[in-house]
Write a protein that holds these residues in place. Sequence first.
Motif, PDB file in Angstrom:
ATOM      1  N   LEU A  33      -7.811  -5.568 -19.595  1.00 27.80           N
ATOM      2  CA  LEU A  33      -7.749  -5.461 -18.058  1.00 27.80           C
ATOM      3  C   LEU A  33      -6.998  -4.150 -17.691  1.00 27.80           C
ATOM      4  O   LEU A  33      -5.847  -4.137 -17.381  1.00 27.80           O
ATOM      5  N   PRO A  34      -7.725  -3.008 -18.090  1.00 22.79           N
ATOM      6  CA  PRO A  34      -7.288  -1.838 -17.671  1.00 22.79           C
ATOM      7  C   PRO A  34      -7.238  -1.551 -16.061  1.00 22.79           C
ATOM      8  O   PRO A  34      -8.112  -2.354 -15.181  1.00 22.79           O
ATOM      9  N   MET A  35      -6.297  -0.858 -15.791  1.00 21.26           N
ATOM     10  CA  MET A  35      -6.257  -0.627 -14.243  1.00 21.26           C
ATOM     11  C   MET A  35      -6.025   0.717 -13.947  1.00 21.26           C
ATOM     12  O   MET A  35      -5.616   1.471 -14.882  1.00 21.26           O
ATOM     13  N   ALA A  36      -6.567   1.317 -12.750  1.00 19.97           N
ATOM     14  CA  ALA A  36      -6.219   2.759 -12.064  1.00 19.97           C
ATOM     15  C   ALA A  36      -5.582   2.460 -11.079  1.00 19.97           C
ATOM     16  O   ALA A  36      -5.570   1.797 -10.182  1.00 19.97           O
ATOM     17  N   PHE A  37      -4.500   3.822 -10.934  1.00 19.88           N
ATOM     18  CA  PHE A  37      -3.861   4.133  -9.732  1.00 19.88           C
ATOM     19  C   PHE A  37      -4.124   5.459  -9.402  1.00 19.88           C
ATOM     20  O   PHE A  37      -4.153   6.334 -10.056  1.00 19.88           O
ATOM     21  N   ALA A  38      -4.352   5.829  -8.110  1.00 19.48           N
ATOM     22  CA  ALA A  38      -4.740   7.084  -7.605  1.00 19.48           C
ATOM     23  C   ALA A  38      -3.693   7.235  -6.252  1.00 19.48           C
ATOM     24  O   ALA A  38      -3.572   6.320  -5.470  1.00 19.48           O
ATOM     25  N   LEU A  39      -3.085   8.286  -6.330  1.00 21.48           N
ATOM     26  CA  LEU A  39      -2.371   8.998  -5.152  1.00 21.48           C
ATOM     27  C   LEU A  39      -3.199   9.956  -4.521  1.00 21.48           C
ATOM     28  O   LEU A  39      -3.367  10.915  -4.878  1.00 21.48           O
ATOM     29  N   ASN A  68     -16.948   4.299  -2.831  1.00 20.79           N
ATOM     30  CA  ASN A  68     -17.109   4.754  -3.993  1.00 20.79           C
ATOM     31  C   ASN A  68     -16.349   4.237  -4.872  1.00 20.79           C
ATOM     32  O   ASN A  68     -16.086   4.831  -6.230  1.00 20.79           O
ATOM     33  N   ALA A  69     -15.265   3.339  -4.454  1.00 19.49           N
ATOM     34  CA  ALA A  69     -14.277   2.836  -5.380  1.00 19.49           C
ATOM     35  C   ALA A  69     -14.918   2.045  -6.468  1.00 19.49           C
ATOM     36  O   ALA A  69     -14.285   2.191  -7.685  1.00 19.49           O
ATOM     37  N   GLY A  70     -15.871   1.302  -6.492  1.00 19.82           N
ATOM     38  CA  GLY A  70     -16.578   0.642  -7.313  1.00 19.82           C
ATOM     39  C   GLY A  70     -17.115   1.523  -8.450  1.00 19.82           C
ATOM     40  O   GLY A  70     -16.901   1.230  -9.775  1.00 19.82           O
ATOM     41  N   PRO A  71     -18.029   2.349  -8.088  1.00 24.34           N
ATOM     42  CA  PRO A  71     -18.430   3.535  -9.254  1.00 24.34           C
ATOM     43  C   PRO A  71     -17.420   4.369  -9.781  1.00 24.34           C
ATOM     44  O   PRO A  71     -17.703   4.364 -11.156  1.00 24.34           O
ATOM     45  N   LEU A  72     -16.290   4.381  -8.957  1.00 22.22           N
ATOM     46  CA  LEU A  72     -15.183   5.276  -9.686  1.00 22.22           C
ATOM     47  C   LEU A  72     -14.577   4.302 -11.037  1.00 22.22           C
ATOM     48  O   LEU A  72     -14.336   4.908 -11.928  1.00 22.22           O
ATOM     49  N   ALA A  73     -14.271   2.933 -10.651  1.00 24.94           N
ATOM     50  CA  ALA A  73     -13.830   2.248 -11.416  1.00 24.94           C
ATOM     51  C   ALA A  73     -14.604   2.101 -12.827  1.00 24.94           C
ATOM     52  O   ALA A  73     -14.309   2.272 -13.862  1.00 24.94           O
ATOM     53  N   GLY A  77     -13.844   2.999 -16.399  1.00 30.93           N
ATOM     54  CA  GLY A  77     -13.639   2.024 -17.360  1.00 30.93           C
ATOM     55  C   GLY A  77     -12.608   0.992 -17.157  1.00 30.93           C
ATOM     56  O   GLY A  77     -12.020   0.458 -18.176  1.00 30.93           O
ATOM     57  N   VAL A  78     -12.476   0.727 -15.819  1.00 31.13           N
ATOM     58  CA  VAL A  78     -11.350  -0.134 -15.397  1.00 31.13           C
ATOM     59  C   VAL A  78     -11.900  -1.327 -14.580  1.00 31.13           C
ATOM     60  O   VAL A  78     -12.946  -1.241 -13.904  1.00 31.13           O
ATOM     61  N   ARG A  79     -10.994  -2.460 -14.504  1.00 29.43           N
ATOM     62  CA  ARG A  79     -11.338  -3.550 -13.753  1.00 29.43           C
ATOM     63  C   ARG A  79     -10.607  -3.686 -12.463  1.00 29.43           C
ATOM     64  O   ARG A  79     -11.001  -4.472 -11.574  1.00 29.43           O
ATOM     65  N   LEU A  80      -9.638  -2.740 -12.077  1.00 26.10           N
ATOM     66  CA  LEU A  80      -8.911  -2.901 -11.054  1.00 26.10           C
ATOM     67  C   LEU A  80      -8.349  -1.468 -10.594  1.00 26.10           C
ATOM     68  O   LEU A  80      -7.940  -0.750 -11.233  1.00 26.10           O
ATOM     69  N   LEU A  81      -8.770  -1.252  -9.320  1.00 25.86           N
ATOM     70  CA  LEU A  81      -8.501   0.190  -8.890  1.00 25.86           C
ATOM     71  C   LEU A  81      -7.524   0.161  -7.404  1.00 25.86           C
ATOM     72  O   LEU A  81      -8.092  -0.561  -6.666  1.00 25.86           O
ATOM     73  N   LEU A  82      -6.270   0.645  -7.569  1.00 22.12           N
ATOM     74  CA  LEU A  82      -5.450   0.817  -6.373  1.00 22.12           C
ATOM     75  C   LEU A  82      -5.335   2.369  -5.901  1.00 22.12           C
ATOM     76  O   LEU A  82      -5.130   3.255  -6.899  1.00 22.12           O
ATOM     77  N   ALA A  83      -5.602   2.897  -4.708  1.00 27.40           N
ATOM     78  CA  ALA A  83      -5.632   4.098  -4.102  1.00 27.40           C
ATOM     79  C   ALA A  83      -4.960   4.067  -2.978  1.00 27.40           C
ATOM     80  O   ALA A  83      -5.366   3.363  -1.923  1.00 27.40           O
ATOM     81  N   ASP A 122      -6.256  -1.998   6.462  1.00 24.26           N
ATOM     82  CA  ASP A 122      -6.999  -1.917   7.571  1.00 24.26           C
ATOM     83  C   ASP A 122      -7.314  -0.528   8.065  1.00 24.26           C
ATOM     84  O   ASP A 122      -8.260  -0.050   8.635  1.00 24.26           O
ATOM     85  N   ASP A 123      -6.381   0.369   7.813  1.00 25.81           N
ATOM     86  CA  ASP A 123      -6.369   1.799   8.751  1.00 25.81           C
ATOM     87  C   ASP A 123      -7.110   2.715   7.683  1.00 25.81           C
ATOM     88  O   ASP A 123      -7.103   3.901   7.964  1.00 25.81           O
ATOM     89  N   GLY A 124      -7.527   2.260   6.566  1.00 26.31           N
ATOM     90  CA  GLY A 124      -8.208   3.022   5.387  1.00 26.31           C
ATOM     91  C   GLY A 124      -7.138   3.977   4.690  1.00 26.31           C
ATOM     92  O   GLY A 124      -7.556   4.545   3.900  1.00 26.31           O
ATOM     93  N   ALA A 125      -5.971   3.711   4.615  1.00 30.24           N
ATOM     94  CA  ALA A 125      -4.845   4.309   3.965  1.00 30.24           C
ATOM     95  C   ALA A 125      -4.525   3.815   2.494  1.00 30.24           C
ATOM     96  O   ALA A 125      -4.048   4.466   1.710  1.00 30.24           O
ATOM     97  N   MET A 126      -5.132   2.788   2.153  1.00 28.74           N
ATOM     98  CA  MET A 126      -5.154   1.993   0.935  1.00 28.74           C
ATOM     99  C   MET A 126      -6.407   1.583   0.368  1.00 28.74           C
ATOM    100  O   MET A 126      -7.181   0.822   1.397  1.00 28.74           O
ATOM    101  N   ILE A 127      -6.809   1.599  -0.623  1.00 26.12           N
ATOM    102  CA  ILE A 127      -8.214   0.973  -1.271  1.00 26.12           C
ATOM    103  C   ILE A 127      -7.842   0.081  -2.288  1.00 26.12           C
ATOM    104  O   ILE A 127      -7.099   0.595  -3.295  1.00 26.12           O
ATOM    105  N   VAL A 128      -8.173  -1.108  -2.281  1.00 21.83           N
ATOM    106  CA  VAL A 128      -8.150  -2.195  -3.358  1.00 21.83           C
ATOM    107  C   VAL A 128      -9.502  -2.509  -3.737  1.00 21.83           C
ATOM    108  O   VAL A 128     -10.228  -2.960  -2.912  1.00 21.83           O
ATOM    109  N   TRP A 129      -9.918  -2.302  -5.007  1.00 23.24           N
ATOM    110  CA  TRP A 129     -11.107  -2.957  -5.607  1.00 23.24           C
ATOM    111  C   TRP A 129     -10.679  -3.412  -6.799  1.00 23.24           C
ATOM    112  O   TRP A 129     -10.040  -3.218  -7.733  1.00 23.24           O
TER     113      TRP A 129
END
Length: 333
Positions: A33-39, A68-73, A77-83, A122-129
């Motif tokens: 369960l790798p995850m990625a976080f982007a600021l 493009n969050a899914g392709p970036l994940a 090689g991660v299954r959870l992406l928070l940006a 909702d404002d597009g300031a956070m992305i959860v994939w």
Amino acid sequence: MLSRELRISGIDPVHARNLWSLLALENSRVRKLPMAFALLDRGRPIILVTGKKRVPVPSGFETITSENAGPLAAALGVRLLLAVEEEALRDITEDVQTRWHHGDDLFVQTEVVLEQIRVAVDDGAMIVWPDFFTVVLRLDAEAIRRFHNTIFPPSSSMILYLFRKQAIHSCLIGVKGDENVETMAGHWSIRDRLGTFHPWQDGYPQILSAVEKVHAPPSLGFFGEVETVTQMLANPRPGQLSRAILERKVIIDPMPPWMAATLGVDAITRAARMSMNLLERADRFGLGKRFDLSSVRREVKSRIDQQVDFERIIGFDPFDYLSRFISWWSGKI
């Protein structure tokens, strides 16, 4: 929710380690369960971290969007992406600190956090994939409280025992007071009240009785073979739990009506019949009257028909969501 003064009692460290290993799928062959976080700064990644390492941004992802969050994940090689935008993260932190008040219970505190995250999404300031996680962001304190009290009634206990052959592999007992879970306990907390309970398929009523004497009346008891549960977690398939119940590789007793509804009338009626036959043979424990499973067997259809509408309470089907979550957790989606 957990009490601020949660009591830990009688947990065998080996049982706790085994349970953690099972839930974390440490021995699974599926992807971890790798995850990625982007600021972000207006969509551009300032910092990108996977696991515990800062990594370069892959080519072609100069900005991160929900599209493009899914392709970036996949590229990472991660299954959870928070940006999240840097400014939005600061606003969320400040707003939560401002709106939390002394004396708020965890339901209210959770609503505040979920609301702030939802607004950012909702404002597009956070992305959860993957985006199915965002469903829970619509929950409010009252919905969480009603759901919690239905799943885990006040002044009751929930029991989990897993066995490898006839030896206890892992155990956890949760005890709820009027509102919150006040105690997390283990097998050591009840072993002095136990007689023999082997084989566990016939003797588990002894465990139920001991938990009631030491802690609180059980509202749900889950007993199963660890190999079967491991298979269900690592390779989830429709109908697995119902089949395991019918094969007595898993016993759920007491089985609350909300769980009976998810398993279906036929499976739970047959399971109740088997449990009743077991209790008739084990009547020397004096449990036959208290665990009136013949009544469960007769009334299971009417109980299911009278179910609380969870979708109405929380806005989505929690059991469908749990199924999707387990599939994601095990690497199937």
